[in-house]
Design an enzyme around this catalytic site. Structure first.
Site, PDB file in Angstrom:
ATOM      1  N   TYR A   1       0.818  -1.029   0.127  1.00 19.96           N
ATOM      2  CA  TYR A   1      -0.087   0.073   0.105  1.00 19.96           C
ATOM      3  C   TYR A   1       0.981   1.191  -0.064  1.00 19.96           C
ATOM      4  O   TYR A   1       2.300   1.280   0.147  1.00 19.96           O
ATOM      5  CB  TYR A   1      -1.000  -0.110   1.122  1.00 19.96           C
ATOM      6  CG  TYR A   1      -2.218   0.945   1.192  1.00 19.96           C
ATOM      7  CD1 TYR A   1      -3.129   0.792  -0.015  1.00 19.96           C
ATOM      8  CD2 TYR A   1      -2.419   2.025   2.138  1.00 19.96           C
ATOM      9  CE1 TYR A   1      -3.938   1.902  -0.158  1.00 19.96           C
ATOM     10  CE2 TYR A   1      -3.112   2.829   1.781  1.00 19.96           C
ATOM     11  CZ  TYR A   1      -4.240   2.966   0.884  1.00 19.96           C
ATOM     12  OH  TYR A   1      -5.120   3.901   0.842  1.00 19.96           O
TER      13      TYR A   1
ATOM     14  N   ASN B   1     -15.046   3.744   1.030  1.00 13.00           N
ATOM     15  CA  ASN B   1     -15.725   3.550  -0.279  1.00 13.00           C
ATOM     16  C   ASN B   1     -16.536   4.608  -0.705  1.00 13.00           C
ATOM     17  O   ASN B   1     -16.551   5.263  -1.786  1.00 13.00           O
ATOM     18  CB  ASN B   1     -16.368   2.199  -0.338  1.00 13.00           C
ATOM     19  CG  ASN B   1     -15.017   1.163  -0.151  1.00 13.00           C
ATOM     20  OD1 ASN B   1     -14.053   1.181  -0.848  1.00 13.00           O
ATOM     21  ND2 ASN B   1     -15.351   0.032   0.505  1.00 13.00           N
TER      22      ASN B   1
ATOM     23  N   ASN C   1     -19.239  -4.157  -9.496  1.00 10.26           N
ATOM     24  CA  ASN C   1     -19.515  -5.134  -8.273  1.00 10.26           C
ATOM     25  C   ASN C   1     -18.491  -4.609  -6.976  1.00 10.26           C
ATOM     26  O   ASN C   1     -19.069  -5.129  -5.805  1.00 10.26           O
ATOM     27  CB  ASN C   1     -19.699  -6.502  -8.569  1.00 10.26           C
ATOM     28  CG  ASN C   1     -18.129  -7.006  -8.549  1.00 10.26           C
ATOM     29  OD1 ASN C   1     -17.550  -6.426  -9.902  1.00 10.26           O
ATOM     30  ND2 ASN C   1     -17.524  -7.752  -8.025  1.00 10.26           N
ATOM     31  N   SER C   2     -17.803  -3.698  -7.003  1.00 15.04           N
ATOM     32  CA  SER C   2     -16.772  -3.465  -5.852  1.00 15.04           C
ATOM     33  C   SER C   2     -17.504  -2.447  -5.219  1.00 15.04           C
ATOM     34  O   SER C   2     -18.701  -1.992  -5.447  1.00 15.04           O
ATOM     35  CB  SER C   2     -15.539  -2.891  -6.275  1.00 15.04           C
ATOM     36  OG  SER C   2     -15.898  -1.474  -6.983  1.00 15.04           O
TER      37      SER C   2
ATOM     38  N   ARG D   1     -16.700  -8.998 -14.762  1.00 12.81           N
ATOM     39  CA  ARG D   1     -16.272  -9.957 -15.352  1.00 12.81           C
ATOM     40  C   ARG D   1     -16.768 -11.516 -14.970  1.00 12.81           C
ATOM     41  O   ARG D   1     -16.537 -12.569 -15.549  1.00 12.81           O
ATOM     42  CB  ARG D   1     -14.982 -10.357 -14.663  1.00 12.81           C
ATOM     43  CG  ARG D   1     -13.927  -9.221 -15.010  1.00 12.81           C
ATOM     44  CD  ARG D   1     -12.530  -9.287 -14.449  1.00 12.81           C
ATOM     45  NE  ARG D   1     -12.665  -8.748 -13.049  1.00 12.81           N
ATOM     46  CZ  ARG D   1     -11.489  -8.733 -12.341  1.00 12.81           C
ATOM     47  NH1 ARG D   1     -10.332  -9.088 -12.732  1.00 12.81           N
ATOM     48  NH2 ARG D   1     -11.674  -8.004 -10.959  1.00 12.81           N
TER      49      ARG D   1
ATOM     50  N   GLY E   1      -7.800   2.701  -8.368  1.00  9.84           N
ATOM     51  CA  GLY E   1      -7.321   1.115  -8.111  1.00  9.84           C
ATOM     52  C   GLY E   1      -6.828   0.423  -9.242  1.00  9.84           C
ATOM     53  O   GLY E   1      -6.706   0.866 -10.213  1.00  9.84           O
TER      54      GLY E   1
ATOM     55  N   MET F   1      -6.716  -3.504  -9.306  1.00 16.35           N
ATOM     56  CA  MET F   1      -6.973  -4.798  -9.000  1.00 16.35           C
ATOM     57  C   MET F   1      -6.196  -6.092  -9.271  1.00 16.35           C
ATOM     58  O   MET F   1      -5.551  -6.901  -8.708  1.00 16.35           O
ATOM     59  CB  MET F   1      -8.415  -5.097  -8.868  1.00 16.35           C
ATOM     60  CG  MET F   1      -9.135  -4.430  -8.030  1.00 16.35           C
ATOM     61  SD  MET F   1     -10.994  -4.888  -8.158  1.00 16.35           S
ATOM     62  CE  MET F   1     -11.745  -3.553  -7.297  1.00 16.35           C
TER      63      MET F   1
ATOM     64  N   TRP G   1      -6.735   9.301  -4.971  1.00  7.37           N
ATOM     65  CA  TRP G   1      -6.146   8.542  -4.009  1.00  7.37           C
ATOM     66  C   TRP G   1      -6.954   9.253  -2.704  1.00  7.37           C
ATOM     67  O   TRP G   1      -6.772  10.240  -2.582  1.00  7.37           O
ATOM     68  CB  TRP G   1      -4.775   8.522  -3.720  1.00  7.37           C
ATOM     69  CG  TRP G   1      -4.455   7.287  -2.522  1.00  7.37           C
ATOM     70  CD1 TRP G   1      -5.033   6.412  -1.902  1.00  7.37           C
ATOM     71  CD2 TRP G   1      -3.205   7.556  -1.790  1.00  7.37           C
ATOM     72  NE1 TRP G   1      -4.326   5.857  -1.050  1.00  7.37           N
ATOM     73  CE2 TRP G   1      -3.336   6.458  -0.730  1.00  7.37           C
ATOM     74  CE3 TRP G   1      -2.096   8.430  -1.574  1.00  7.37           C
ATOM     75  CZ2 TRP G   1      -2.153   6.328  -0.004  1.00  7.37           C
ATOM     76  CZ3 TRP G   1      -0.911   8.167  -0.890  1.00  7.37           C
ATOM     77  CH2 TRP G   1      -0.908   7.183   0.082  1.00  7.37           C
TER      78      TRP G   1
END
Length: 330
Positions: free
Chosen positions: A57, A129, A155-156, A178, A243, A245, A268
């Site tokens: 991170y 979020n 879907n996050s 996906r 992001g 992923m 960020w």
């Protein structure tokens, strides 16, 4: 002080969370003047939490460290000099010491009260979020009612918040996923269009939006998925990466950069918080609480685990779930 120990998920090295985290008993120092004791109610498991434990991170804690960045709890005891009215209040858990612990001592001036009407699970998912979703929808394009936003990883938790908040503002969303089994749940959350993230996605999105504007694309995956975003947004559109992923490099589509004047930038949330300060952070949290209480925002929660079941919780978190996985006093 009645409580003298707590349990916490501690790691003494960086690595895979399921390998380096250990449930340990931790001593609690006596309350000092101006301090309070907080019992954890709920704490989130975020990708950034796993990145901090893993060592990837943007900022890391000194080792040994307790995991977790976001959670809420109840003030169960106050030290001298702290108004007794704080007892029984629901508050945000200060991030610095790590929140994956049953109890935490904090300075009273660090406390941020959460409205009692906000459920604990939603409060524990409000500061990372939903705040990110609000900033993404507010800071990068002049979105008007009837406009479209396209995003991958729909879907996050950020993706779901974008769908819900956009709908409340009269903005339409196209979400790339996906797995086919994610399409119906996102439609139930209010998504206007959900498509599989493949080579035909951009054409399906352009057909759905027609002549309507799509000035904003949101990327949290990286890799070739960004090509679909670039092929979907309107001319002079902006694609924001917040992001990565897949860990793959972003593929910049030269043709669209030149002929469609697509802009790419990054975001960020931690840096926004540092730049804007505590007052702005609290104002943003208050906006999230209002959206939760008026029914415009609700983060799906799949299951809450006790800290002692952390291995099961981490395994569940890494599965093909839809809702969030939390730690809590259950």
């Amino acid at each position: 002080m009645a409580e003298t120990k707590c349990v916490a998920l501690v790691h003494e090295e960086f690595g895979k969370p399921e390998e380096v985290l250990r449930l340990q008993e931790v001593d609690l120092a006596p309350l000092q003047q101006g301090e309070v004791l907080i019992r954890m109610e709920a704490a989130a498991i975020h990708p950034s939490d796993l990145g901090m434990v893993g060592g990837s991170y943007g900022h890391l804690r000194e080792l040994p460290a307790v995991g977790g960045r976001e959670g809420v709890g109840t003030v169960v005891e106050v030290g001298s000099g702290v108004p007794g009215s704080w007892e029984g209040k629901r508050v945000r858990l200060p991030e610095g010491p790590g929140v994956w612990r049953s109890m935490q001592i904090a300075r009273a001036e660090q406390l941020s009260e959460v409205p009692a009407e906000v459920p604990a699970d939603q409060a524990a998912l409000s500061a990372v979020n939903p705040t990110t979703a609000i900033r993404l929808l507010s800071d990068f394009a002049d979105l008007q009612e009837g406009d479209w936003v396209v995003q991958n990883a729909g879907n996050s938790a950020v993706g779901v918040a974008v769908i819900q908040l956009a709908k409340a503002r009269g903005i339409k969303t196209a979400s790339l996923v996906r797995r086919e089994e994610l399409m119906k749940p996102l439609q139930e959350q209010g998504a206007d269009l959900v498509v599989i993230d493949d080579r035909s996605a951009a054409e399906a999105i352009r057909e759905a939006r027609g002549d309507a504007r799509m000035p904003l694309g949101l990327n949290s995956i990286g890799g070739s998925s960004v090509l679909n975003l670039a092929q979907s947004v309107s001319d002079v559109g902006t694609i924001v990466t917040f992001g990565g992923m897949t860990g793959e490099k972003i593929r910049f589509p030269t043709r669209h950069l030149i002929f469609n004047d697509i802009r790419f930038c990054g975001f960020w949330m931690d840096k926004w918080n540092q730049k804007n300060g505590a007052r702005a952070q609290q104002d943003l949290l208050n906006e999230v609480y209002r959206e939760i209480l008026n029914g415009s925002l609700k983060t799906p929660v799949e299951k809450v685990y006790p800290l002692a079941s952390y291995k099961e919780a981490l395994e569940h978190n890494g599965s093909g779930r839809f809702g969030k996985v939390l730690f809590g006093n259950v």
